[in-house]
Design an enzyme around this catalytic site. Structure first.
Site, mmCIF file in Angstrom:
data_model
loop_
_atom_site.group_PDB
_atom_site.id
_atom_site.type_symbol
_atom_site.label_atom_id
_atom_site.label_comp_id
_atom_site.label_asym_id
_atom_site.label_seq_id
_atom_site.Cartn_x
_atom_site.Cartn_y
_atom_site.Cartn_z
ATOM 1 N N ASN A 259 0.870 -1.180 0.000
ATOM 2 C CA ASN A 259 0.000 0.000 0.000
ATOM 3 C C ASN A 259 0.906 1.228 0.000
ATOM 4 O O ASN A 259 1.501 1.564 1.028
ATOM 5 C CB ASN A 259 -0.897 -0.025 1.244
ATOM 6 C CG ASN A 259 -1.724 1.248 1.391
ATOM 7 O OD1 ASN A 259 -1.790 2.064 0.473
ATOM 8 N ND2 ASN A 259 -2.354 1.412 2.550
ATOM 9 N N GLU B 11 -6.752 4.822 7.891
ATOM 10 C CA GLU B 11 -6.549 6.240 7.556
ATOM 11 C C GLU B 11 -7.792 6.819 6.885
ATOM 12 O O GLU B 11 -8.100 8.005 7.039
ATOM 13 C CB GLU B 11 -5.290 6.388 6.679
ATOM 14 C CG GLU B 11 -4.030 6.162 7.520
ATOM 15 C CD GLU B 11 -2.846 5.559 6.792
ATOM 16 O OE1 GLU B 11 -2.809 5.599 5.549
ATOM 17 O OE2 GLU B 11 -1.942 5.033 7.485
ATOM 18 N N SER C 162 3.748 -1.948 10.368
ATOM 19 C CA SER C 162 5.194 -2.008 10.582
ATOM 20 C C SER C 162 5.792 -3.380 10.247
ATOM 21 O O SER C 162 6.694 -3.847 10.947
ATOM 22 C CB SER C 162 5.555 -1.584 12.010
ATOM 23 O OG SER C 162 5.145 -0.244 12.240
ATOM 24 N N HIS D 188 -9.407 1.200 5.070
ATOM 25 C CA HIS D 188 -8.117 1.420 5.749
ATOM 26 C C HIS D 188 -8.339 2.389 6.907
ATOM 27 O O HIS D 188 -9.161 3.299 6.820
ATOM 28 C CB HIS D 188 -7.090 1.983 4.765
ATOM 29 C CG HIS D 188 -5.705 1.970 5.323
ATOM 30 N ND1 HIS D 188 -5.272 2.920 6.220
ATOM 31 C CD2 HIS D 188 -4.674 1.096 5.162
ATOM 32 C CE1 HIS D 188 -4.021 2.633 6.566
ATOM 33 N NE2 HIS D 188 -3.634 1.541 5.941
ATOM 34 N N LYS E 22 0.130 4.265 -0.230
ATOM 35 C CA LYS E 22 -0.499 5.463 0.355
ATOM 36 C C LYS E 22 -0.262 6.664 -0.558
ATOM 37 O O LYS E 22 -0.162 6.488 -1.781
ATOM 38 C CB LYS E 22 0.024 5.680 1.793
ATOM 39 C CG LYS E 22 -0.107 4.393 2.632
ATOM 40 C CD LYS E 22 0.074 4.578 4.100
ATOM 41 C CE LYS E 22 -0.112 3.235 4.801
ATOM 42 N NZ LYS E 22 -0.023 3.347 6.256
ATOM 43 N N GLU F 150 -5.085 -4.711 10.698
ATOM 44 C CA GLU F 150 -4.055 -3.696 10.899
ATOM 45 C C GLU F 150 -4.333 -2.943 12.197
ATOM 46 O O GLU F 150 -5.153 -2.007 12.210
ATOM 47 C CB GLU F 150 -4.061 -2.691 9.737
ATOM 48 C CG GLU F 150 -3.739 -3.278 8.390
ATOM 49 C CD GLU F 150 -3.190 -2.210 7.435
ATOM 50 O OE1 GLU F 150 -2.104 -2.443 6.897
ATOM 51 O OE2 GLU F 150 -3.819 -1.159 7.257
ATOM 52 N N GLY G 237 2.843 2.473 10.804
ATOM 53 C CA GLY G 237 3.823 3.544 10.639
ATOM 54 C C GLY G 237 4.537 3.940 11.926
ATOM 55 O O GLY G 237 5.177 4.981 11.983
HETATM 56 P P1 13P Z 1 3.301 0.511 7.670
HETATM 57 O O1 13P Z 1 3.791 -0.787 7.074
HETATM 58 O O2 13P Z 1 4.031 1.705 7.152
HETATM 59 O O3 13P Z 1 3.207 0.458 9.153
HETATM 60 O O4 13P Z 1 1.787 0.711 7.130
HETATM 61 C C1 13P Z 1 0.892 -0.335 7.250
HETATM 62 C C2 13P Z 1 -0.327 0.010 6.491
HETATM 63 O O5 13P Z 1 -1.099 0.865 6.881
HETATM 64 C C3 13P Z 1 -0.590 -0.716 5.236
HETATM 65 O O6 13P Z 1 -1.865 -0.487 4.773
#
Ligand code: 13P
Length: 246
Positions: free
Chosen positions: A10, A97, A210, A95, A12, A166, A172
């Site tokens: 992903n 976010e 992560s 997601h 982003k 997640e 992150g």
């Molecule tokens: P990270 O791997 O940067 O923690 O992000 C995970 C994520 O949100 C994937 O959709």
């Protein structure tokens, strides 16, 4: 039931035409992989990915989709059939976010999953608790509610989605759920799927938050962890490749 592992990058809101060009080229040179692999760049680069990946076994998908069917006066929205036209196999829905920054409800996420499935896309349904929810002992209740809304909308067809667990506190942050913590949630999600569909054994449940080359092997070795949804580490070809081989 043996499920083929799936690793999805992903991206982003990262990238540029130049980065897509170089990263995809590097990935193509590093493949093929023993697992199913996909990348989800920002939607504006899907055409570029389609051109570069059409002859490869690297799939691509989008990070979001409109819950609206067909076409119409919905400024800024991208429909599932548009994503399909650009060769997407997957689309991420729900997601954290999107849930937190765009106020997406469980019902909206479920509607997106339904529309995606109807257009022949595989929804990657994200669920996960915040740190406060985990500390309050609500992890199970939260993910069950989030997945439950999608099960209500899809019925038996829930067996056709990919689920991604997640934990929001692990995204992150460099913090990862331990393999045991993640497996415990995945096992509960599996039971919930099994209660809804006879074909639930085929659903791939990915872990995200992560994930790196260093922790992927142990995570992916768990019985109900069928791969990963990768953020930051998906932006470096060598790191992503290492995870795809974990
Ligand atoms: P990270 O791997 O940067 O923690 O992000 C995970 C994520 O949100 C994937 O959709």
């Amino acid at each position: 039931m043996q499920r083929k592992k799936l690793v999805v990058g992903n991206w982003k809101m990262n990238g540029s035409k130049a980065l897509v060009q170089s990263l995809v080229q590097e990935l193509l040179a590093l493949g093929p992989w023993p697992s199913d692999i996909a990348i989800c760049p920002p939607a504006i680069y899907l055409g570029q990915c389609e051109q570069m990946l059409a002859q490869s076994d690297l799939a691509w998908g989008a990070q979001d989709v409109s819950a609206r069917e067909g076409s119409g006066a919905f400024t800024g929205e991208l429909s599932a059939n548009m994503l399909k036209e650009f060769g997407c196999r997957y689309v991420i829905v729900g997601h954290s976010e999107r849930r937190s920054y765009h106020g997406e409800s469980d019902q909206l996420v479920a509607a997106k999953a339904l529309v995606a499935l109807a257009q022949g896309l595989v929804p990657i349904v994200c669920v996960g608790e915040t740190r406060a929810e985990r500390e309050a002992g609500q992890t199970q209740a939260v993910v069950e509610r989030q997945l439950g809304a999608v099960i209500d909308a899809l019925g038996q067809r829930i067996s056709e989605v990919v689920v991604a667990y997640e934990p929001v506190w692990a995204i992150g942050t460099g913090l990862t759920a331990s393999p045991e913590e993640a497996q415990a949630v995945h096992a509960k999600l599996r039971s919930q799927l099994q209660a809804a569909s006879v074909a639930a054994g085929q659903v791939r449940i990915l872990y995200g938050g992560s994930v790196k080359a260093e922790n992927a092997t142990e995570l992916f070795a768990q019985a109900d962890i069928d791969g990963g949804l990768i953020g930051g580490a998906a932006l470096k070809a060598k790191d992503f490749d290492a995870i795809c081989r974990a």
